[in-house]
Write a protein that holds these residues in place. Structure first.
Motif, PDB file in Angstrom:
ATOM      1  N   HIS A   1      -1.283  -1.664  12.158  1.00 42.93           N
ATOM      2  CA  HIS A   1      -2.249  -1.565  11.066  1.00 42.93           C
ATOM      3  C   HIS A   1      -3.598  -1.143  11.631  1.00 42.93           C
ATOM      4  O   HIS A   1      -3.858  -1.313  12.818  1.00 42.93           O
ATOM      5  N   GLU A   2      -4.422  -0.585  10.780  1.00 37.99           N
ATOM      6  CA  GLU A   2      -5.800  -0.289  11.150  1.00 37.99           C
ATOM      7  C   GLU A   2      -6.708  -0.637   9.983  1.00 37.99           C
ATOM      8  O   GLU A   2      -6.277  -0.622   8.824  1.00 37.99           O
ATOM      9  N   PHE A   3      -7.955  -0.941  10.293  1.00 43.43           N
ATOM     10  CA  PHE A   3      -8.918  -1.283   9.263  1.00 43.43           C
ATOM     11  C   PHE A   3      -9.710  -0.045   8.853  1.00 43.43           C
ATOM     12  O   PHE A   3     -10.054   0.787   9.677  1.00 43.43           O
ATOM     13  N   ARG A   4      -9.979   0.053   7.546  1.00 44.39           N
ATOM     14  CA  ARG A   4     -10.828   1.130   7.053  1.00 44.39           C
ATOM     15  C   ARG A   4     -11.441   0.715   5.723  1.00 44.39           C
ATOM     16  O   ARG A   4     -10.938  -0.195   5.051  1.00 44.39           O
ATOM     17  N   LEU A   5     -12.522   1.371   5.357  1.00 44.37           N
ATOM     18  CA  LEU A   5     -13.152   1.152   4.067  1.00 44.37           C
ATOM     19  C   LEU A   5     -12.514   2.074   3.037  1.00 44.37           C
ATOM     20  O   LEU A   5     -12.209   3.239   3.336  1.00 44.37           O
ATOM     21  N   LEU A   6     -12.309   1.561   1.837  1.00 46.04           N
ATOM     22  CA  LEU A   6     -11.742   2.354   0.751  1.00 46.04           C
ATOM     23  C   LEU A   6     -12.648   2.273  -0.471  1.00 46.04           C
ATOM     24  O   LEU A   6     -13.344   1.265  -0.687  1.00 46.04           O
TER      25      LEU A   6
ATOM     26  N   GLY B   1      -0.126  -4.345   3.602  1.00 45.46           N
ATOM     27  CA  GLY B   1      -1.347  -4.539   4.366  1.00 45.46           C
ATOM     28  C   GLY B   1      -2.150  -5.626   3.679  1.00 45.46           C
ATOM     29  O   GLY B   1      -1.596  -6.420   2.905  1.00 45.46           O
ATOM     30  N   LYS B   2      -3.440  -5.659   3.926  1.00 45.10           N
ATOM     31  CA  LYS B   2      -4.309  -6.659   3.292  1.00 45.10           C
ATOM     32  C   LYS B   2      -5.559  -5.986   2.755  1.00 45.10           C
ATOM     33  O   LYS B   2      -6.003  -4.966   3.296  1.00 45.10           O
TER      34      LYS B   2
ATOM     35  N   GLN C   1      -6.735  -3.357   5.435  1.00 46.20           N
ATOM     36  CA  GLN C   1      -5.899  -3.305   6.627  1.00 46.20           C
ATOM     37  C   GLN C   1      -4.687  -2.472   6.220  1.00 46.20           C
ATOM     38  O   GLN C   1      -3.766  -2.949   5.569  1.00 46.20           O
ATOM     39  N   VAL C   2      -4.705  -1.192   6.560  1.00 43.34           N
ATOM     40  CA  VAL C   2      -3.698  -0.257   6.056  1.00 43.34           C
ATOM     41  C   VAL C   2      -2.605  -0.013   7.101  1.00 43.34           C
ATOM     42  O   VAL C   2      -2.846  -0.122   8.308  1.00 43.34           O
TER      43      VAL C   2
ATOM     44  N   ILE D   1       0.854  -1.185   0.000  1.00 44.95           N
ATOM     45  CA  ILE D   1       0.000   0.000   0.000  1.00 44.95           C
ATOM     46  C   ILE D   1       0.889   1.234   0.000  1.00 44.95           C
ATOM     47  O   ILE D   1       1.535   1.558   0.997  1.00 44.95           O
ATOM     48  N   THR D   2       0.951   1.882  -1.146  1.00 43.52           N
ATOM     49  CA  THR D   2       1.681   3.133  -1.273  1.00 43.52           C
ATOM     50  C   THR D   2       0.684   4.286  -1.212  1.00 43.52           C
ATOM     51  O   THR D   2      -0.530   4.075  -1.219  1.00 43.52           O
ATOM     52  N   GLY D   3       1.190   5.507  -1.157  1.00 41.79           N
ATOM     53  CA  GLY D   3       0.310   6.661  -1.063  1.00 41.79           C
ATOM     54  C   GLY D   3       0.518   7.623  -2.211  1.00 41.79           C
ATOM     55  O   GLY D   3       1.608   7.711  -2.776  1.00 41.79           O
ATOM     56  N   TYR D   4      -0.538   8.324  -2.576  1.00 38.20           N
ATOM     57  CA  TYR D   4      -0.392   9.403  -3.547  1.00 38.20           C
ATOM     58  C   TYR D   4      -1.197  10.610  -3.087  1.00 38.20           C
ATOM     59  O   TYR D   4      -2.034  10.507  -2.177  1.00 38.20           O
TER      60      TYR D   4
END
Length: 396
Positions: free
Chosen positions: A337-342, A378-379, A324-325, A146-149
């Motif tokens: 890690h933490e869980f979130r909706l994307l 992450g997952k 799982q980011v 998981i990379t970021g932009y």
């Protein structure tokens, strides 16, 4: 939310999946005595504390169907706005079938997921009727990088001067005799597009242009204070090559230290080698001028910390993901890690296959900092309806 509790609550839901699961469990016992092969992931991603779960079961399938965890991570109000944009996108596109290796879905199912999540937001006691399909990841153990932009704000000029002399281009119409557009080296260092009236604006730094290409969009601010959003306007068709990977392979930056900031610093310290390194990535992105709000490939405004760029052949645009980011400290070190909706609302030239997504961080310098630090595993779970419509699925 306790990660161990959630992961333990994921149970394969169909008989054939259970047999696969049990077979994998038996196979995994023989693997516990040996370390996981480093060749399972790209060497540039193999660094200490990278967030990869090396104990996860390996499997041969792109998706592993699992039950939804008992409590989804509740998002903030900005997600609701992004979700409404997602629903609008799904309502305006034609119905489409998606055959995703061992999983099938369609546009109508994606609408069902969005509506289930929307209903749950209105009434959290009402559990969404969904199934989680875990991606195999880069190593077939579920580990997704998981990379970021982000969307930068660049000072620009309408016309070139001594300082602002590096153009940002619209997509050309002229091709060479073989039907190709020029490479990055030909455009940036050999003036291949000069004289075609394609210049949108001029920046003061070619490296800024390069990172704007990587990000895919950005806000530019002219000398008179006018701001415009430059969005993805096409590419030159040449293969994408990560210059971070190039620098790692050349031994210039340790893989544990690679980030947008370290790459920028290296280029600043080695101006005589900038052409060779930038040209190692022949892919080149063109821009189009658009509205003020950044939009993704789904042509909807991006939502900071909830929108994601995906490979649409693996995750259809318009999907909702459980992720799982990675959680990082101020130094870029993984602390959990933490869980979130994307929301899958964008795509990118570097996002290919089931082992990588890009997580949108927002606009400006703070978003730039966080995006530059993200490179960890992450997952990801693709959320689909518990009861999809059989008539919409492609027969085996």
């Amino acid at each position: 939310m306790n990660i161990t509790h959630i992961l333990q609550s994921f149970i394969p839901t169909q008989k054939n999946n259970r047999s696969i699961f049990y077979s994998l469990c038996i196979t995994s016992l023989s693997l516990l005595t040996i370390s996981c092969s480093l060749t399972e992931i790209d060497s540039s991603n193999d660094f200490e504390n990278n967030g990869r779960d090396t104990t996860a079961l390996k499997r041969d399938f792109l998706y592993l169907k699992e039950s939804l965890p008992p409590g989804l991570p509740y998002p903030d109000a900005s997600f609701q706005n992004g979700l409404q944009q997602q629903i609008a996108y799904l309502n305006r596109i034609s119905d489409k079938q998606y055959l995703l290796e061992n999983t099938q879905t369609n546009t109508e199912d994606l609408k069902t997921v969005a509506n289930e999540i929307n209903s749950w937001l209105q009434n959290p006691a009402q559990q969404p009727q969904l199934i989680a399909h875990q991606l195999a990841g880069q190593d077939k153990r579920g580990n997704v990088q998981i990379t970021g932009y982000y969307v930068p704000i660049l000072p620009v000029r309408h016309l070139p001067d001594e300082k602002y002399r590096y153009p940002l281009y619209r997509k050309p119409t002229q091709r060479d005799e073989n039907g190709n557009f020029p490479s990055r080296e030909e455009i940036d260092f050999e003036s291949a597009l000069v004289g075609q009236d394609l210049e949108i604006a001029y920046t003061s730094d070619l490296v800024d242009n390069f990172f704007l290409h990587v990000q895919g969009s950005g806000v530019v601010e002219y000398e008179d204070g006018e701001q415009k959003l430059l969005s993805w306007g096409g590419v030159n068709g040449h293969a994408y090559r990560s210059i971070g990977k190039e620098l790692i392979e050349q031994g210039e930056i340790d893989r544990a230290d690679i980030s947008a900031q370290s790459i920028r610093q290296w280029l600043a310290d080695n101006p005589d080698r900038m052409r060779d390194i930038l040209s190692a990535n022949p892919s080149y992105l063109f821009f189009s001028e658009g509205p003020r709000d950044p939009v993704g490939a789904a042509n909807v405004p991006l939502t900071p910390l909830y929108s994601a760029a995906v490979d649409p052949s693996v995750i259809p645009l318009g999907s909702i993901l459980l992720a799982q980011v990675p959680k990082l400290d101020s130094y870029g070190n993984l602390v959990g890690h933490e869980f979130r909706l994307l929301l899958a609302q964008d795509k990118g030239g570097a996002i290919k296959g089931p082992g990588h997504i890009d997580w949108y961080q927002g606009i400006g310098e703070e978003a730039h900092f966080h995006a530059g630090q993200l490179k960890h595993f992450g997952k990801i779970w693709l959320l689909l309806p518990l009861n999809p419509s059989p008539k919409k699925l492609i027969a085996n």
